[in-house]
Design a protein around this motif. Structure first.
Motif, PDB file in Angstrom:
ATOM      1  N   ASN A 354       0.848  -1.201   0.000  1.00  0.00           N
ATOM      2  CA  ASN A 354       0.000   0.000   0.000  1.00  0.00           C
ATOM      3  C   ASN A 354       0.879   1.244   0.000  1.00  0.00           C
ATOM      4  N   GLU A 355       0.265   2.412   0.160  1.00  0.00           N
ATOM      5  CA  GLU A 355       1.022   3.666   0.076  1.00  0.00           C
ATOM      6  C   GLU A 355       1.987   3.856   1.239  1.00  0.00           C
ATOM      7  N   GLY A 366      -2.478  -2.948  -5.050  1.00  0.00           N
ATOM      8  CA  GLY A 366      -1.502  -1.991  -4.548  1.00  0.00           C
ATOM      9  C   GLY A 366      -0.381  -1.830  -5.546  1.00  0.00           C
ATOM     10  N   GLU A 367       0.712  -1.199  -5.126  1.00  0.00           N
ATOM     11  CA  GLU A 367       1.836  -0.995  -6.041  1.00  0.00           C
ATOM     12  C   GLU A 367       2.759  -2.205  -6.019  1.00  0.00           C
ATOM     13  N   TYR A 396      10.310   0.566  -6.647  1.00  0.00           N
ATOM     14  CA  TYR A 396       8.880   0.855  -6.754  1.00  0.00           C
ATOM     15  C   TYR A 396       8.549   1.083  -8.232  1.00  0.00           C
ATOM     16  N   LYS A 415      -0.193   3.191 -12.326  1.00  0.00           N
ATOM     17  CA  LYS A 415      -0.718   4.052 -11.274  1.00  0.00           C
ATOM     18  C   LYS A 415      -1.222   5.372 -11.874  1.00  0.00           C
TER      19      LYS A 415
END
Length: 517
Positions: A354-355, A366-367, A396, A415
């Motif tokens: 998550n962030e 999520g990422e 990331y 994203k």
């Protein structure tokens, strides 16, 4: 171990084995290695030293392979550049990348003549002859430029096939790959010898690319997907490359039959073109044991149609320049899941966060972040961007993804490409998958557009083989498969989707076509 040493070892052990086919030419591993040594000597003769940057403005050809491995062998850093970039784009990379010498196609001679004064950092150009009049054109150069230019054939002919290079450290920068620049100026991802060697080895192992394989190299070699999967991975194990100068379905099918290809790698648009080619049949790919897809998400409908027609499995994977590039592939020894990028390859970890950087459970979006020996050392001369991209050893990616209970990853979308309609997330790929299932739609792409009521709305661009297909029919079809907030409010029919040279659809170019409301 590094790629240069690996090639040298293969030449010593299997020197007679064919390294590549190109048009009507071929070369053994001994011949290829000898040419690499000659070019290494030639680069040193014009003043290139360990740590210097060498630009490669080349298409798919033996010139590229020889120049790349020669740069690696002397400890220089190779900077592959798309040769059809505009002069401004090329000049930016040559300057930003501190390129000292360039190996270029003769087609770029006019650019060299115009730009050599504006690029004082480039001390020498090695020009590859592809036409009969190139020697005359080189001879006609003015004396100032002529001092900086050497013909590729002369660079090889004037040097010895013996070479003993410097010691290479695994953390030395081997390649600087500039990202495609779809958002802002390109950034140079610095890949070390360990990065590119480990990813070639791990990819070859995961996909079982062996000495017996004949791999079609139709992807552009200056792009990281081709660099690892169709060039370095086959050379790791003494495989053979079938080099196609420029992708065309006709050339791919002819080469596959002529050389009994066993592996084909391409981006989704290539698979679409191959599928749509009217003269193609199952017989054209009968020797191919494996197809590999990457570079962008492969629509599931396209995957199934291609596999059914040609009776060959497509293993979809995932990668990015900053990871050399491969992080995932669908495994060959167990279930292949359509729509998935597969599982983590050997020695590489992927996870969804998550962030806050906290790992998410199965099914949560999520990422996607990545860790392994393939992750770049950073962006060239960009410490802040490096710090933002790599945190605690994890890269990331900027891609939204989810993982299922069995460890298979699924890319949801970029994203930055996610569309937010009235507070609801709409992933363009989800809408595109539906569009690709429509029998009249050949290609489709979805972007977000401003909406006064909902913040954003969905717009789709459609390439149709049925000229009478209407917007209403497209929206009605989508309504049978998607929630109302995901439906396109605008449908624009176009002849062809804009793509970069690797076949990736350029959403930014589509957004630029949108007229303000």
């Amino acid at each position: 171990m590094n790629l240069s040493d690996q090639l040298n070892n293969t030449a010593l052990q299997h020197g007679e084995k064919t390294a590549y086919y190109f048009l009507d030419q071929s070369a053994s591993y001994a011949e290829l290695n000898g040419a690499v040594n000659k070019m290494a000597n030639s680069l040193e003769a014009i003043g290139v030293k360990k740590g210097d940057h060498v630009g490669l403005l080349l298409g798919n050809s033996p010139h590229f392979i020889v120049s790349l491995y020669a740069a690696l062998r002397i400890g220089a850093t190779a900077v592959p550049i798309n040769p059809i970039y505009t002069p401004d784009e090329i000049a930016y990379i040559l300057r930003d990348g501190d390129v000292k010498a360039v190996v270029a196609l003769d087609l770029l001679l006019p650019l060299i003549e115009k730009a050599h004064k504006a690029l004082p950092g480039v001390g020498h150009y090695i020009v590859c002859e592809t036409s009969q009049d190139t020697p005359e054109r080189l001879e006609a150069l003015n004396d100032e430029i002529k001092q900086k230019v050497t013909a590729f054939t002369h660079a090889l002919a004037s040097q010895s096939a013996d070479y003993k290079g410097p010691q290479l450290d695994k953390d030395d920068t081997a390649v600087v790959l500039y990202t495609s620049g779809t958002t802002g100026k390109p950034k140079g991802a610095m890949l070390t010898h360990e990065n590119i060697y480990s990813n070639a080895q791990d990819t070859a192992d995961y996909l079982s690319i062996r000495r017996e394989d004949r791999v079609i190299a139709a992807l552009p070699m200056f792009h990281v997907f081709a660099l690892t999967v169709v060039l370095n991975a086959p050379l790791m194990n003494g495989g053979t490359m079938i080099i196609i100068p420029r992708f065309s379905p006709k050339d791919v099918f002819e080469a596959a039959k002529k050389y009994e290809a066993t592996v084909f790698a391409g981006v989704p648009t290539m698979y679409n073109f191959l599928l749509q080619y009217p003269d193609a049949s199952r017989d054209d790919f009968k020797s191919v044991r494996l197809c590999i897809s990457g570079g962008a998400s492969l629509p599931v409908a396209l995957l199934h149609s291609f596999e059914e027609k040609f009776n060959v499995q497509i293993s979809e994977g995932y990668g990015l320049s900053e990871a050399s590039p491969v992080t995932c592939f669908n495994p060959l020894d167990r279930e292949r899941k359509a729509g998935s990028i597969g599982t983590s390859i050997t020695n590489v970890e992927n996870k969804i966060v998550n962030e806050l950087g906290e790992e998410l459970g199965a099914g949560e979006v999520g990422e996607l972040i990545v860790r392994g020996p393939n992750v770049m050392k950073g962006y060239y001369k960009m410490p802040e961007e490096t710090e933002a991209a790599i945190k605690d050893g994890w890269l990331y990616t900027g891609d939204l993804a989810k993982q299922d209970e069995e460890g298979y990853f699924f890319i949801v979308d970029r994203k930055k490409d996610m569309v937010i309609v009235g507070g609801y997330n709409v992933y363009p790929r989800e809408v595109e998958e539906v569009l690709y299932n429509h029998e009249d739609i050949v290609e489709a792409a979805v972007v977000g557009v401003p909406d006064p009521d909902y913040g954003e709305a969905v717009q789709c661009f459609v390439v149709s083989k049925n000229p009478s297909l209407t917007k209403e029919e497209v929206v009605d079809y989508c309504s049978q498969h998607l929630a109302k907030y995901k439906l396109p409010t605008v449908v624009e029919f176009i002849e062809e989707l804009p793509k970069n040279t690797t076949g990736k659809i350029l959403r930014r170019a589509l957004r630029d076509q949108i007229k303000p409301a």
